[in-house]
Motif scaffolding. Sequence first.
Motif, PDB file in Angstrom:
ATOM      1  N   GLN A  27       0.833  -1.219   0.000  1.00 53.57           N
ATOM      2  CA  GLN A  27       0.000   0.000   0.000  1.00 53.57           C
ATOM      3  C   GLN A  27       0.857   1.254   0.000  1.00 53.57           C
ATOM      4  N   VAL A  28       2.063   1.169   0.576  1.00 59.98           N
ATOM      5  CA  VAL A  28       2.934   2.351   0.617  1.00 59.98           C
ATOM      6  C   VAL A  28       4.268   2.056  -0.080  1.00 59.98           C
ATOM      7  N   LEU A  29       4.184   1.224  -1.114  1.00 59.58           N
ATOM      8  CA  LEU A  29       5.364   0.913  -1.928  1.00 59.58           C
ATOM      9  C   LEU A  29       6.551   0.422  -1.075  1.00 59.58           C
ATOM     10  N   SER A  62       6.839  -6.664  -7.814  1.00 58.93           N
ATOM     11  CA  SER A  62       7.315  -6.418  -9.172  1.00 58.93           C
ATOM     12  C   SER A  62       7.286  -4.924  -9.504  1.00 58.93           C
ATOM     13  N   ARG A  63       6.382  -4.180  -8.849  1.00 54.65           N
ATOM     14  CA  ARG A  63       6.304  -2.734  -9.117  1.00 54.65           C
ATOM     15  C   ARG A  63       7.288  -1.940  -8.272  1.00 54.65           C
ATOM     16  N   CYS A  64       7.665  -2.502  -7.148  1.00 57.41           N
ATOM     17  CA  CYS A  64       8.482  -1.738  -6.232  1.00 57.41           C
ATOM     18  C   CYS A  64       9.331  -2.628  -5.327  1.00 57.41           C
ATOM     19  N   ALA A  66      11.512  -0.975  -2.864  1.00 58.89           N
ATOM     20  CA  ALA A  66      11.138  -0.145  -1.717  1.00 58.89           C
ATOM     21  C   ALA A  66      11.328   1.319  -2.077  1.00 58.89           C
ATOM     22  N   ALA A  67      10.305   2.144  -1.757  1.00 58.95           N
ATOM     23  CA  ALA A  67      10.354   3.570  -2.110  1.00 58.95           C
ATOM     24  C   ALA A  67      10.973   4.407  -1.005  1.00 58.95           C
ATOM     25  N   GLY A  68      11.763   3.779  -0.141  1.00 56.95           N
ATOM     26  CA  GLY A  68      12.525   4.563   0.835  1.00 56.95           C
ATOM     27  C   GLY A  68      12.014   4.446   2.253  1.00 56.95           C
ATOM     28  N   ALA A  69      12.643   5.217   3.131  1.00 59.29           N
ATOM     29  CA  ALA A  69      12.194   5.268   4.520  1.00 59.29           C
ATOM     30  C   ALA A  69      10.761   5.778   4.532  1.00 59.29           C
ATOM     31  N   ASP A  70      10.047   5.464   5.601  1.00 63.55           N
ATOM     32  CA  ASP A  70       8.650   5.874   5.710  1.00 63.55           C
ATOM     33  C   ASP A  70       8.586   7.366   6.037  1.00 63.55           C
ATOM     34  N   ILE A  71       8.150   8.153   5.064  1.00 65.20           N
ATOM     35  CA  ILE A  71       8.142   9.612   5.221  1.00 65.20           C
ATOM     36  C   ILE A  71       7.176  10.038   6.333  1.00 65.20           C
ATOM     37  N   ASP A  72       6.043   9.309   6.432  1.00 62.02           N
ATOM     38  CA  ASP A  72       5.069   9.649   7.494  1.00 62.02           C
ATOM     39  C   ASP A  72       5.699   9.552   8.878  1.00 62.02           C
ATOM     40  N   ASP A  86      17.656   5.840  16.959  1.00 61.92           N
ATOM     41  CA  ASP A  86      18.786   4.955  16.701  1.00 61.92           C
ATOM     42  C   ASP A  86      18.491   3.931  15.599  1.00 61.92           C
ATOM     43  N   GLN A  87      17.847   4.370  14.525  1.00 58.23           N
ATOM     44  CA  GLN A  87      17.438   3.433  13.484  1.00 58.23           C
ATOM     45  C   GLN A  87      18.625   2.806  12.757  1.00 58.23           C
ATOM     46  N   PHE A  88      19.778   3.487  12.806  1.00 58.72           N
ATOM     47  CA  PHE A  88      20.891   2.960  12.025  1.00 58.72           C
ATOM     48  C   PHE A  88      21.561   1.761  12.691  1.00 58.72           C
ATOM     49  N   GLY A 111      15.781   6.090  -2.298  1.00 58.73           N
ATOM     50  CA  GLY A 111      16.143   6.486  -0.930  1.00 58.73           C
ATOM     51  C   GLY A 111      16.657   5.281  -0.150  1.00 58.73           C
ATOM     52  N   GLY A 112      16.032   5.049   1.020  1.00 57.89           N
ATOM     53  CA  GLY A 112      16.404   3.900   1.840  1.00 57.89           C
ATOM     54  C   GLY A 112      16.271   2.578   1.083  1.00 57.89           C
ATOM     55  N   GLY A 113      15.413   2.530   0.067  1.00 56.40           N
ATOM     56  CA  GLY A 113      15.256   1.314  -0.742  1.00 56.40           C
ATOM     57  C   GLY A 113      16.499   1.053  -1.578  1.00 56.40           C
TER      58      GLY A 113
HETATM   59  N1  CO8 Z   1       7.051   6.800   2.737  1.00 59.80           N
HETATM   60  C1  CO8 Z   1       5.746   6.742   3.043  1.00 59.80           C
HETATM   61  N2  CO8 Z   1       4.772   6.529   2.104  1.00 59.80           N
HETATM   62  C2  CO8 Z   1       5.158   6.373   0.832  1.00 59.80           C
HETATM   63  C3  CO8 Z   1       6.510   6.429   0.453  1.00 59.80           C
HETATM   64  C4  CO8 Z   1       7.490   6.646   1.472  1.00 59.80           C
HETATM   65  N3  CO8 Z   1       8.810   6.684   1.202  1.00 59.80           N
HETATM   66  N4  CO8 Z   1       6.581   6.252  -0.890  1.00 59.80           N
HETATM   67  C5  CO8 Z   1       5.324   6.081  -1.316  1.00 59.80           C
HETATM   68  N5  CO8 Z   1       4.443   6.166  -0.294  1.00 59.80           N
HETATM   69  C6  CO8 Z   1       2.989   6.030  -0.339  1.00 59.80           C
HETATM   70  C7  CO8 Z   1       2.331   7.255  -0.947  1.00 59.80           C
HETATM   71  O1  CO8 Z   1       2.172   8.258   0.024  1.00 59.80           O
HETATM   72  C8  CO8 Z   1       1.023   6.665  -1.414  1.00 59.80           C
HETATM   73  O2  CO8 Z   1       0.156   6.553  -0.312  1.00 59.80           O
HETATM   74  P1  CO8 Z   1      -1.406   7.015  -0.461  1.00 59.80           P
HETATM   75  O3  CO8 Z   1      -1.963   6.041  -1.454  1.00 59.80           O
HETATM   76  O4  CO8 Z   1      -1.943   6.875   0.910  1.00 59.80           O
HETATM   77  O5  CO8 Z   1      -1.369   8.422  -0.981  1.00 59.80           O
HETATM   78  C9  CO8 Z   1       1.388   5.259  -1.849  1.00 59.80           C
HETATM   79  O6  CO8 Z   1       2.631   4.971  -1.203  1.00 59.80           O
HETATM   80  C10 CO8 Z   1       1.581   5.119  -3.340  1.00 59.80           C
HETATM   81  O7  CO8 Z   1       2.527   6.094  -3.757  1.00 59.80           O
HETATM   82  P2  CO8 Z   1       2.234   7.187  -4.919  1.00 59.80           P
HETATM   83  O8  CO8 Z   1       0.778   7.445  -5.012  1.00 59.80           O
HETATM   84  O9  CO8 Z   1       3.137   8.339  -4.692  1.00 59.80           O
HETATM   85  O10 CO8 Z   1       2.713   6.327  -6.186  1.00 59.80           O
HETATM   86  P3  CO8 Z   1       3.266   6.906  -7.576  1.00 59.80           P
HETATM   87  O11 CO8 Z   1       3.311   5.744  -8.492  1.00 59.80           O
HETATM   88  O12 CO8 Z   1       2.490   8.122  -7.974  1.00 59.80           O
HETATM   89  O13 CO8 Z   1       4.755   7.406  -7.257  1.00 59.80           O
HETATM   90  C11 CO8 Z   1       6.978   7.227  -6.303  1.00 59.80           C
HETATM   91  C12 CO8 Z   1       5.746   6.490  -6.893  1.00 59.80           C
HETATM   92  C13 CO8 Z   1       7.629   8.071  -7.398  1.00 59.80           C
HETATM   93  C14 CO8 Z   1       7.914   6.172  -5.797  1.00 59.80           C
HETATM   94  C15 CO8 Z   1       6.495   8.150  -5.157  1.00 59.80           C
HETATM   95  O14 CO8 Z   1       5.681   7.394  -4.273  1.00 59.80           O
HETATM   96  C16 CO8 Z   1       7.611   8.754  -4.345  1.00 59.80           C
HETATM   97  O15 CO8 Z   1       8.256   9.695  -4.781  1.00 59.80           O
HETATM   98  N6  CO8 Z   1       7.843   8.231  -3.121  1.00 59.80           N
HETATM   99  C17 CO8 Z   1       8.841   8.762  -2.200  1.00 59.80           C
HETATM  100  C18 CO8 Z   1      10.247   8.412  -2.629  1.00 59.80           C
HETATM  101  C19 CO8 Z   1      11.240   9.064  -1.710  1.00 59.80           C
HETATM  102  O16 CO8 Z   1      11.340  10.268  -1.591  1.00 59.80           O
HETATM  103  N7  CO8 Z   1      12.032   8.230  -0.983  1.00 59.80           N
HETATM  104  C20 CO8 Z   1      13.017   8.709  -0.059  1.00 59.80           C
HETATM  105  C21 CO8 Z   1      12.448   8.710   1.319  1.00 59.80           C
HETATM  106  S1  CO8 Z   1      13.570   9.405   2.501  1.00 59.80           S
HETATM  107  C22 CO8 Z   1      14.663   8.167   2.798  1.00 59.80           C
HETATM  108  O17 CO8 Z   1      14.560   7.092   2.290  1.00 59.80           O
HETATM  109  C23 CO8 Z   1      15.768   8.482   3.755  1.00 59.80           C
HETATM  110  C24 CO8 Z   1      16.592   7.247   4.081  1.00 59.80           C
HETATM  111  C25 CO8 Z   1      17.235   7.429   5.416  1.00 59.80           C
HETATM  112  C26 CO8 Z   1      17.678   6.142   6.035  1.00 59.80           C
HETATM  113  C27 CO8 Z   1      16.808   4.946   5.792  1.00 59.80           C
HETATM  114  C28 CO8 Z   1      15.995   4.563   6.955  1.00 59.80           C
HETATM  115  C29 CO8 Z   1      15.042   3.399   6.697  1.00 59.80           C
END
Ligand code: CO8
Length: 261
Positions: A27-29, A62-64, A66-72, A86-88, A111-113
């Motif tokens: 649900q959150v990639l 297959s679509r993802c 990991a899209a990184g750390a949880d931004i929320d 102390d996540q690291f 990102g984290g992915g």
């Molecule tokens: N965190 C939380 N939720 C996410 C994240 C994320 N990283 N990525 C995607 N989601 C959620 C979206 O909010 C969305 O939720 P909802 O349906 O409730 O709105 C759902 O996943 C689907 O995503 P999209 O609708 O955005 O899907 P798209 O196909 O339009 O876009 C992208 C896909 C391009 C991948 C887009 O989702 C995106 O840009 N995501 C964020 C990528 C990003 O910035 N990653 C870096 C995060 S920061 C980080 O990783 C720091 C690392 C530090 C150390 C690691 C610790 C674990």
Amino acid sequence: GAVVLETKYLLVSQANGVGTIRLNRPQVLNALNLALMDELVRTLKEMERDEEIRCVLLTGGSRCFAAGADIDEMAEASSVEMLLKDQFAQWEYIRRFSKPLLAAVSGYALGGGCELAMACDMIIASETAEFGQPEIKLGVMPGAGGTQRLTRAVGKARAMEMVLTARSLSAREALAAGLINRIVPVELLEQEAREWAEEVAAQAPVAVRLAKQSVLKALDTPLETGLDYEQKLFFFLFSTEDQKEGMRAFKEKRRPRFQGK
Ligand code: CO8
């Protein structure tokens, strides 16, 4: 014994010497929240102990990948909260994991992915894989190796571009840059990754473990120190039964039977 763990965000299985961990928070990639990372580390700890597991395959959907750390989870955090969390420590454990770790990546590794894939020893990708460090767009920067492992893998010029502009690499670009090992069609990724992991799992486990350590050592030691380190490990392997078995099997023109001793 077999790895049995209740996990909410992972699918875990094992067969033919390979432990497979699938990130499963679609649900959150597959955003890497603390709970997921904690499950990942606990599963790796189980797999470290399980002698039947000789290689670990880490994958996503297959679509993802990991899209990184949880931004929320981070959006409203203060520096001190981030520090105390102390996540690291979780990432430190992954860094020291002794068995080979293969990442099979399809779709986004951002990102984290991307950092998680880079923390693995080898990466096999589908044609749709995309590797990037988009943290700069969020007003931050990579925190789990995205400025370090990436730079070592692809060089300064490309790393700067990816980290400063958030431009990601396609699978083909990542292969050309030396970030990943190979590319396969999406529908073949799972099977090819499994076969590859099984190939690694069939090698002599102690030799594999020390060889992995030695290659990683090359990334942060001067050549002379690294060569000394390598020699010690090489000599050590002559105290293993697997060395005797491996060389005898060669002479006898048969397949070796490695025991991990
Ligand atoms: N965190 C939380 N939720 C996410 C994240 C994320 N990283 N990525 C995607 N989601 C959620 C979206 O909010 C969305 O939720 P909802 O349906 O409730 O709105 C759902 O996943 C689907 O995503 P999209 O609708 O955005 O899907 P798209 O196909 O339009 O876009 C992208 C896909 C391009 C991948 C887009 O989702 C995106 O840009 N995501 C964020 C990528 C990003 O910035 N990653 C870096 C995060 S920061 C980080 O990783 C720091 C690392 C530090 C150390 C690691 C610790 C674990």
